[in-house]
Design a protein around this motif. Structure first.
Motif, short mmCIF file in Angstrom:
data_model
loop_
_atom_site.label_atom_id
_atom_site.label_comp_id
_atom_site.label_asym_id
_atom_site.label_seq_id
_atom_site.Cartn_x
_atom_site.Cartn_y
_atom_site.Cartn_z
N LEU A 66 0.92 -1.22 0.00
CA LEU A 66 0.04 -0.06 0.10
C LEU A 66 0.93 1.33 0.09
CD1 LEU A 66 -2.87 1.14 0.18
CD2 LEU A 66 -2.75 1.09 2.71
N ILE A 67 1.98 1.30 0.81
CA ILE A 67 3.05 2.52 1.21
C ILE A 67 4.24 1.81 1.21
CG2 ILE A 67 1.23 4.38 1.51
CD1 ILE A 67 2.08 4.01 4.53
N ASP A 94 0.78 12.14 6.34
CA ASP A 94 0.07 11.72 5.20
C ASP A 94 0.89 11.57 4.00
OD1 ASP A 94 -2.73 12.54 3.63
OD2 ASP A 94 -1.17 14.14 2.52
N TRP A 95 0.55 10.47 3.29
CA TRP A 95 1.43 9.89 2.34
C TRP A 95 0.51 10.19 0.79
CZ3 TRP A 95 5.34 5.81 2.91
CH2 TRP A 95 5.75 5.68 4.05
N ASP A 96 1.32 10.58 -0.09
CA ASP A 96 0.82 10.53 -1.44
C ASP A 96 1.99 10.82 -2.44
OD1 ASP A 96 2.36 13.26 -1.28
OD2 ASP A 96 0.55 14.86 -1.30
N ILE A 100 5.84 12.69 1.87
CA ILE A 100 5.23 12.43 3.25
C ILE A 100 5.14 13.62 3.85
CG2 ILE A 100 5.05 11.27 5.53
CD1 ILE A 100 7.09 9.00 4.07
N ARG A 101 3.91 14.16 4.54
CA ARG A 101 3.63 15.21 5.26
C ARG A 101 3.05 14.99 6.62
NH1 ARG A 101 2.53 16.49 -0.07
NH2 ARG A 101 3.16 18.30 -0.78
N GLY A 130 -3.17 7.56 -2.05
CA GLY A 130 -2.98 8.36 -0.84
C GLY A 130 -3.62 8.02 0.42
N ILE A 131 -3.10 7.97 1.56
CA ILE A 131 -3.43 7.53 2.70
C ILE A 131 -2.90 8.40 4.00
CG2 ILE A 131 -1.45 5.96 3.03
CD1 ILE A 131 -3.42 3.76 4.46
#
Length: 320
Positions: A66-67, A94-96, A100-101, A130-131
Motif C-alpha cells: 500500500l505504501i 499523510d502519504w501521497d 510524506i507530510r 493516498g493514505i
C-alpha cells in the motif's frame, strides 16, 4: 709527291664502370626467427585484473504494498522524528505521490510543526493510493534509536487491512535486520492550510548557534527576546536570576530587513527550544520574524525536504 692530310676520328668503345660495392640478388627465404627470451627465474602467473566496480542498483519498490519508503540512512528519518517527538507526541502522517507530510501542534497551541519529506530523498518510494495514518512519535523514536549509523530504514504497510506500520532496520551487508511494528492510531485532525506570509526580517545563521545560546541562558528567565537592528541580531533573557544578551553581526550571519528601525519580539523559551530541535536536520537555520506574526523557523535538508516550525510570540501585559 703530293702529301695527303688525314683527320683522325675518335673511336668510342663501350666502357663498363664497376659499382663501388657488390650487388646481390634478393634472398627469397625469410630471415630466421628471433631467439625466445630467457626463462624467468621465478614463475609468472597471469592474474586477471578485477572488473570495474559497478554500484548496485537501488532496490525496486514493491508495487503490491500500500505504501513503502526506504532511506539509505536511518539517521535521515531519526533526526526528523527526534526533533518533533517532544513537541507533538501523536500526529498524522499523510502519504501521497510527492512525499510524506506531517503536521501537528502542541497541547497549548503555541507551536506548530509542518514537515515535508520529499519522495526524491528516498532510495525507493511507492504509494498505491493516498493514505493518512496516525502514529505515536515517541514509540517511533525509540525504534529508530536502535539503528546503527550506517543502517537503512524502511517504512511500509502491505495492505489497507493492516493495523500497524512496519519499520525495517537493515545493515549495509544485510547481515543484521530488525523488523518492528507500531499500531496505527485514529487521530481526528485536519491538515491546516498555512497561508504564505512575507516576513519583514529574515536571519540566516549557523544551525547550532541560536539553540545552544538559548539553552545556556535559559536559567535566567522564561522569555527570550529576539532583536534585529541593522546588521546585528541579538537574543536577550531577563528574569529573577539575572539578565543576559548575545549578539551576532558580520560574516557569521545574513540579515534581510525591510525595516529602518530596530525590531524586537518576545517568545516563550520552553516552546522555542522545542521548535529549535529541528536545527539538527540542517546546517543553516532561517529565522523569520515580523510584527503580528508567529516566529517562522525553516530547516531545509535533503533535496527538497524541510521542517517549518511556528512559535507564537509571548503576550506582554502592558498594564503592569
Amino acid at each position: 709527291m703530293t702529301g695527303v692530310q688525314t683527320c683522325a676520328l675518335p673511336i668510342c668503345f663501350p666502357v663498363t664502370i664497376a659499382p663501388p660495392f657488390p650487388v646481390y640478388p634478393p634472398d627469397p627465404t625469410p630471415p630466421p626467427p628471433a631467439p625466445p627470451p630467457p626463462e624467468p627465474l621465478f614463475p609468472v602467473f597471469d592474474v586477471p585484473s578485477p572488473p570495474f566496480p559497478v554500484p548496485p542498483a537501488p532496490p525496486a519498490p514493491n508495487r503490491d504494498y500500500l505504501i513503502q519508503a526506504r532511506w539509505t540512512k536511518a539517521s535521515f528519518l531519526r533526526q526528523v522524528v527526534e526533533s518533533i517527538k517532544d513537541l507533538i507526541n501523536e500526529t498524522n502522517m499523510d502519504w501521497d505521490k510527492s512525499g510524506i507530510r506531517i503536521q501537528g501542534m502542541d497541547s497549548a497551541h503555541i507551536a506548530l510543526s509542518n514537515i515535508f519529506l520529499d519522495a526524491t530523498d528516498c532510495e525507493c518510494y511507492h504509494v498505491k493510493e493516498g493514505i493518512t495514518i496516525g502514529l505515536d512519535m515517541l514509540r517511533m523514536s525509540k525504534i529508530l534509536a536502535m539503528a546503527n549509523p550506517d543502517d537503512s530504514c524502511e517504512l511500509f504497510i502491505k495492505s489497507d487491512e493492516d493495523a500497524s506500520l512496519s519499520i525495517l532496520l537493515e545493515s549495509p551487508n544485510s547481515f543484521k535486520k530488525g523488523l518492528f511494528e507500531i499500531p496505527l492510531l485514529e487521530i481526528e485532525m485536519e491538515f491546516l492550510n498555512i497561508p504564505e506570509t512575507i516576513y519583514k526580517n529574515e536571519i540566516k545563521i549557523s544551525a547550532s548557534e541560536i539553540p545552544s545560546a538559548i539553552r545556556e541562558m535559559s536559567f535566567l528567565g522564561d522569555v527570550v527576546t529576539m532583536t534585529v537592528d541593522n546588521n546585528r541580531f541579538s537574543i536577550s533573557i531577563q528574569g529573577d536570576h539575572g539578565k543576559g544578551v548575545r549578539t551576532w553581526s558580520g560574516d557569521c550571519l545574513t540579515i534581510r530587513s525591510d525595516l529602518d528601525e530596530k525590531f524586537s519580539q518576545p517568545f516563550p523559551i520552553k516552546y522555542l527550544l522545542l521548535a529549535l530541535k529541528a536545527a539538527t536536520t540542517t546546517q543553516t537555520l532561517i529565522l523569520e520574524i515580523s510584527d503580528n506574526c508567529p516566529l517562522r523557523i525553516r530547516c531545509m535538508f535533503g533535496k527538497n525536504s524541510h521542517i517549518i516550525n511556528f512559535v507564537a510570540p509571548k503576550l506582554i501585559d502592558t498594564d503592569e
